[in-house]
Design a protein around this motif. Structure first.
Motif, PDB file in Angstrom:
ATOM      1  N   PRO A 167      59.220  42.988  49.692  1.00 17.09           N
ATOM      2  CA  PRO A 167      58.902  42.254  49.457  1.00 17.09           C
ATOM      3  C   PRO A 167      57.513  42.470  48.786  1.00 17.09           C
ATOM      4  O   PRO A 167      56.925  43.726  48.741  1.00 17.09           O
ATOM      5  CB  PRO A 167      58.021  41.989  50.840  1.00 17.09           C
ATOM      6  CG  PRO A 167      59.280  41.987  51.701  1.00 17.09           C
ATOM      7  CD  PRO A 167      59.840  42.884  51.034  1.00 17.09           C
ATOM      8  N   ALA A 168      56.986  41.687  47.752  1.00 19.23           N
ATOM      9  CA  ALA A 168      56.355  42.748  46.284  1.00 19.23           C
ATOM     10  C   ALA A 168      55.128  41.325  46.318  1.00 19.23           C
ATOM     11  O   ALA A 168      55.068  40.058  46.448  1.00 19.23           O
ATOM     12  CB  ALA A 168      57.142  41.840  45.158  1.00 19.23           C
ATOM     13  N   TYR A 169      54.033  42.404  45.940  1.00 19.10           N
ATOM     14  CA  TYR A 169      52.614  41.638  46.377  1.00 19.10           C
ATOM     15  C   TYR A 169      51.845  42.709  45.081  1.00 19.10           C
ATOM     16  O   TYR A 169      51.997  43.534  44.219  1.00 19.10           O
ATOM     17  CB  TYR A 169      51.961  41.567  47.334  1.00 19.10           C
ATOM     18  CG  TYR A 169      52.471  40.833  48.423  1.00 19.10           C
ATOM     19  CD1 TYR A 169      52.338  39.904  49.325  1.00 19.10           C
ATOM     20  CD2 TYR A 169      53.558  41.533  49.180  1.00 19.10           C
ATOM     21  CE1 TYR A 169      53.104  39.578  50.429  1.00 19.10           C
ATOM     22  CE2 TYR A 169      53.890  41.304  50.106  1.00 19.10           C
ATOM     23  CZ  TYR A 169      53.117  40.147  50.814  1.00 19.10           C
ATOM     24  OH  TYR A 169      54.289  39.892  52.289  1.00 19.10           O
ATOM     25  N   ALA A 170      50.681  41.547  44.445  1.00 15.33           N
ATOM     26  CA  ALA A 170      49.772  41.852  43.234  1.00 15.33           C
ATOM     27  C   ALA A 170      48.714  42.346  44.188  1.00 15.33           C
ATOM     28  O   ALA A 170      48.030  41.887  44.989  1.00 15.33           O
ATOM     29  CB  ALA A 170      49.319  40.991  43.123  1.00 15.33           C
ATOM     30  N   GLY A 171      48.368  44.264  43.242  1.00 15.11           N
ATOM     31  CA  GLY A 171      47.085  43.888  44.161  1.00 15.11           C
ATOM     32  C   GLY A 171      45.961  43.830  43.615  1.00 15.11           C
ATOM     33  O   GLY A 171      45.801  42.583  42.521  1.00 15.11           O
ATOM     34  N   LEU A 172      44.990  44.009  43.890  1.00 15.25           N
ATOM     35  CA  LEU A 172      43.525  43.063  43.848  1.00 15.25           C
ATOM     36  C   LEU A 172      43.175  43.523  42.225  1.00 15.25           C
ATOM     37  O   LEU A 172      42.319  42.901  41.336  1.00 15.25           O
ATOM     38  CB  LEU A 172      42.009  43.602  44.592  1.00 15.25           C
ATOM     39  CG  LEU A 172      42.334  43.580  45.961  1.00 15.25           C
ATOM     40  CD1 LEU A 172      41.296  43.998  46.810  1.00 15.25           C
ATOM     41  CD2 LEU A 172      42.081  41.957  46.226  1.00 15.25           C
ATOM     42  N   LEU A 173      43.497  44.625  41.730  1.00 17.73           N
ATOM     43  CA  LEU A 173      42.960  45.215  40.500  1.00 17.73           C
ATOM     44  C   LEU A 173      43.681  44.947  39.417  1.00 17.73           C
ATOM     45  O   LEU A 173      43.159  44.359  38.563  1.00 17.73           O
ATOM     46  CB  LEU A 173      43.871  46.741  40.042  1.00 17.73           C
ATOM     47  CG  LEU A 173      42.870  47.143  39.039  1.00 17.73           C
ATOM     48  CD1 LEU A 173      41.662  46.960  38.557  1.00 17.73           C
ATOM     49  CD2 LEU A 173      44.061  48.230  38.347  1.00 17.73           C
ATOM     50  N   VAL A 174      45.294  44.426  39.690  1.00 14.64           N
ATOM     51  CA  VAL A 174      45.953  43.320  38.886  1.00 14.64           C
ATOM     52  C   VAL A 174      45.788  42.092  38.958  1.00 14.64           C
ATOM     53  O   VAL A 174      45.261  41.298  37.772  1.00 14.64           O
ATOM     54  CB  VAL A 174      48.409  43.545  39.440  1.00 14.64           C
ATOM     55  CG1 VAL A 174      48.302  42.189  38.491  1.00 14.64           C
ATOM     56  CG2 VAL A 174      48.665  45.066  39.085  1.00 14.64           C
ATOM     57  N   GLU A 175      45.044  41.633  40.372  1.00 15.03           N
ATOM     58  CA  GLU A 175      44.565  40.007  39.922  1.00 15.03           C
ATOM     59  C   GLU A 175      43.677  40.224  39.034  1.00 15.03           C
ATOM     60  O   GLU A 175      43.228  38.166  37.817  1.00 15.03           O
ATOM     61  CB  GLU A 175      44.743  39.715  41.538  1.00 15.03           C
ATOM     62  CG  GLU A 175      45.449  39.198  42.282  1.00 15.03           C
ATOM     63  CD  GLU A 175      44.749  39.268  43.566  1.00 15.03           C
ATOM     64  OE1 GLU A 175      46.110  37.909  44.230  1.00 15.03           O
ATOM     65  OE2 GLU A 175      44.168  39.229  44.447  1.00 15.03           O
ATOM     66  N   LYS A 176      42.415  41.238  39.555  1.00 16.53           N
ATOM     67  CA  LYS A 176      41.190  41.105  38.532  1.00 16.53           C
ATOM     68  C   LYS A 176      41.553  40.596  36.964  1.00 16.53           C
ATOM     69  O   LYS A 176      40.982  40.172  36.211  1.00 16.53           O
ATOM     70  CB  LYS A 176      40.319  41.503  38.791  1.00 16.53           C
ATOM     71  CG  LYS A 176      39.272  42.278  38.637  1.00 16.53           C
ATOM     72  CD  LYS A 176      38.272  43.261  39.100  1.00 16.53           C
ATOM     73  CE  LYS A 176      37.355  43.902  38.118  1.00 16.53           C
ATOM     74  NZ  LYS A 176      36.658  45.252  38.696  1.00 16.53           N
ATOM     75  N   GLU A 177      42.554  42.547  36.345  1.00 12.75           N
ATOM     76  CA  GLU A 177      42.700  42.634  35.698  1.00 12.75           C
ATOM     77  C   GLU A 177      42.837  40.601  34.728  1.00 12.75           C
ATOM     78  O   GLU A 177      42.940  40.600  33.590  1.00 12.75           O
ATOM     79  CB  GLU A 177      44.210  43.091  35.184  1.00 12.75           C
ATOM     80  CG  GLU A 177      43.344  45.001  35.204  1.00 12.75           C
ATOM     81  CD  GLU A 177      42.394  45.756  34.599  1.00 12.75           C
ATOM     82  OE1 GLU A 177      42.464  44.621  33.150  1.00 12.75           O
ATOM     83  OE2 GLU A 177      42.011  46.423  34.217  1.00 12.75           O
ATOM     84  N   VAL A 178      44.292  40.270  35.260  1.00  8.56           N
ATOM     85  CA  VAL A 178      45.031  39.216  35.355  1.00  8.56           C
ATOM     86  C   VAL A 178      43.864  38.224  34.920  1.00  8.56           C
ATOM     87  O   VAL A 178      44.103  37.348  33.666  1.00  8.56           O
ATOM     88  CB  VAL A 178      46.320  38.239  36.048  1.00  8.56           C
ATOM     89  CG1 VAL A 178      46.557  37.405  34.855  1.00  8.56           C
ATOM     90  CG2 VAL A 178      47.145  39.751  35.970  1.00  8.56           C
TER      91      VAL A 178
END
Ligand code: ADP
Ligand code: MG
Length: 405
Positions: A167-178
């Protein structure tokens, strides 16, 4: 993308997480720990929920071979200091050392696997080789978190294949960058100026085509400039250059003119004698000589933009409403060759444009000049990844997080 905000009850769970800890080093001293700091919010959140963390990361390009020069040891030490929790560096990536370290993990503890690029499967072009390695990674976690924004453009085992197995999730850094970069792709305020420099000439020349479609002005400096100067028929001496791209650069210049877009190239360059540059020690023994871009001596190397170019580039930046910058204007690790990069950084800080700086070396340069992250709209941890995002490409490491599995 599923977010780690959606994850619940992590006590007793092993969270396998990909971070981007590809930090600049001088010997074994980290010269900019920005990428490690950028990972802390996600790591702290997971730890506070009682997870056991198994971190995957890479350093440099060891090309599938164990090479102590690229050990993550300096990163493990610095991460431990910043997190305030001891970080155990596994002796290998998926071997007996890693297995033992993961098995003995207690809740709230952290293991960093050795450099994933020591494994030939990590960046293999053969799907089955990557998948076999990803299967071994999967044994180390119950869930996967993708937080290495700087690598989401890579179809690699620890970025892409692993996300299909857990099961795969985006971390907070990836969310912020995007969320920041999306602002630059959806109706950016104009004029929109993109500044490109750095050394990954072959990688980055490919993005110009697409960037020409979205930006109004493209400023090209650093090691990127000389292939263009060559296309103009200039002598470029011993400068960084990609002979196979000279024709394409000539075409970009014509295309830009036809589309009413501007490409700004250096009009003067700061040159060195390449024999006087010790790249490993980051020292220069000889003089820096500035000359017009069309008058480079054959035995010299262009190592920074000259002052006239810096002035022209800064002026274009001062008129922009949106600026994206990736890649230093010269060999900015060496103070005598940092003037051009400093001038661009200063122009960005002074401008009222929404500014994004992307790339490990570019971010390191501006921080080492003494600027704070808050002096810019955003400092992205990704160079290649942010460029490809801005081009409108599908990034494998992001797309895979949208898939159901
Ligand atoms: P980023 O990490 O910001 O994405 P790159 O990795 O593409 O940027 O490029 C950074 C490197 O480019 C630096 O190590 C710098 O010394 C080098 N560089 C910049 N200009 C030149 C040049 N004219 N000749 C050789 N190397 C250069
Ligand atoms: Mg770099």
């Amino acid at each position: 993308m599923k977010s780690i905000a959606d994850m619940q009850d992590l006590a007793g769970k092993r969270v396998l997480i990909r971070c981007d800890f590809n930090v600049p080093l001088k010997g074994d001293t980290i010269t900019d720990d920005g990428r490690i700091k950028a990972a802390l919010p996600t790591l702290e959140k997971l730890l506070s929920q009682g997870a056991k963390l198994v971190i995957m990361a890479h350093l440099g390009r060891p090309d599938g071979q164990v090479n102590p020069k690229y050990s993550l040891a300096p990163v493990a030490k610095r991460l431990g200091e910043l997190l305030g929790v001891p970080v155990t560096l596994a002796a290998d990536v998926v071997g007996p050392g890693a297995k033992a370290a993961v098995e003995s993990l207690a809740d709230g503890q952290v293991v960093l696997l050795e450099n994933v690029r020591f494994e030939p499967g990590e960046a293999s072009k053969v799907d089955a080789e990557r998948q076999a390695l990803a299967q071994q990674y999967a044994n180390f976690g119950d869930v996967f978190v993708s937080d290495g924004f700087g690598v989401v453009h890579r179809k690699q085992a620890s970025v892409y294949d692993i996300a299909k197995l857990l099961p795969a999730y985006a971390g907070l850094l990836v969310e912020k960058e995007v969320s920041v970069l999306r602002k630059l792709t959806v109706d950016p305020a104009r004029p929109y100026v993109v500044v490109l420099g750095g050394a990954k000439v072959a990688d980055k020349l490919a993005v110009i085509d697409n960037l020409l479609k979205v930006a109004d002005t493209l400023i090209i400096g650093g090691g990127m400039a000389y292939t263009f100067l060559k296309a103009l028929g200039y002598e470029v001496g011993a400068s960084l250059m990609d002979e196979s791209k000279v024709e394409a650069c000539g075409d970009y210049l014509k295309q830009a003119a036809a589309q009413g877009k501007t490409i700004l190239l250096p009009v003067d360059v700061a040159t060195i004698n390449p024999a006087e540059l010790d790249f490993a020690a980051m020292t220069l023994s000889g003089d820096v000589v500035v000359c017009p871009a069309e008058e480079m001596p054959v035995e010299r190397e262009g190592a920074d933009i000259g002052p006239a170019s810096a002035k022209i580039f800064a002026e274009a930046i001062s008129k922009a409403a949106t600026v994206f910058w990736n890649g230093p204007m010269g060999i900015s690790e060496i103070p005598a060759l940092a003037a051009g990069t400093k001038a661009i950084a200063a122009a960005l800080v002074e401008s009222s444009a929404f500014s994004v700086v992307g790339g490990g070396d570019s971010a390191a340069a501006v921080r080492n000049f003494g600027y704070a992250d808050g002096d810019f709209g955003h400092i992205s941890t990704g160079g290649g990844a942010s460029l490809e995002y801005l081009e409108g490409k599908t990034l494998p490491g992001l797309a895979v997080l949208d898939e159901e599995n």
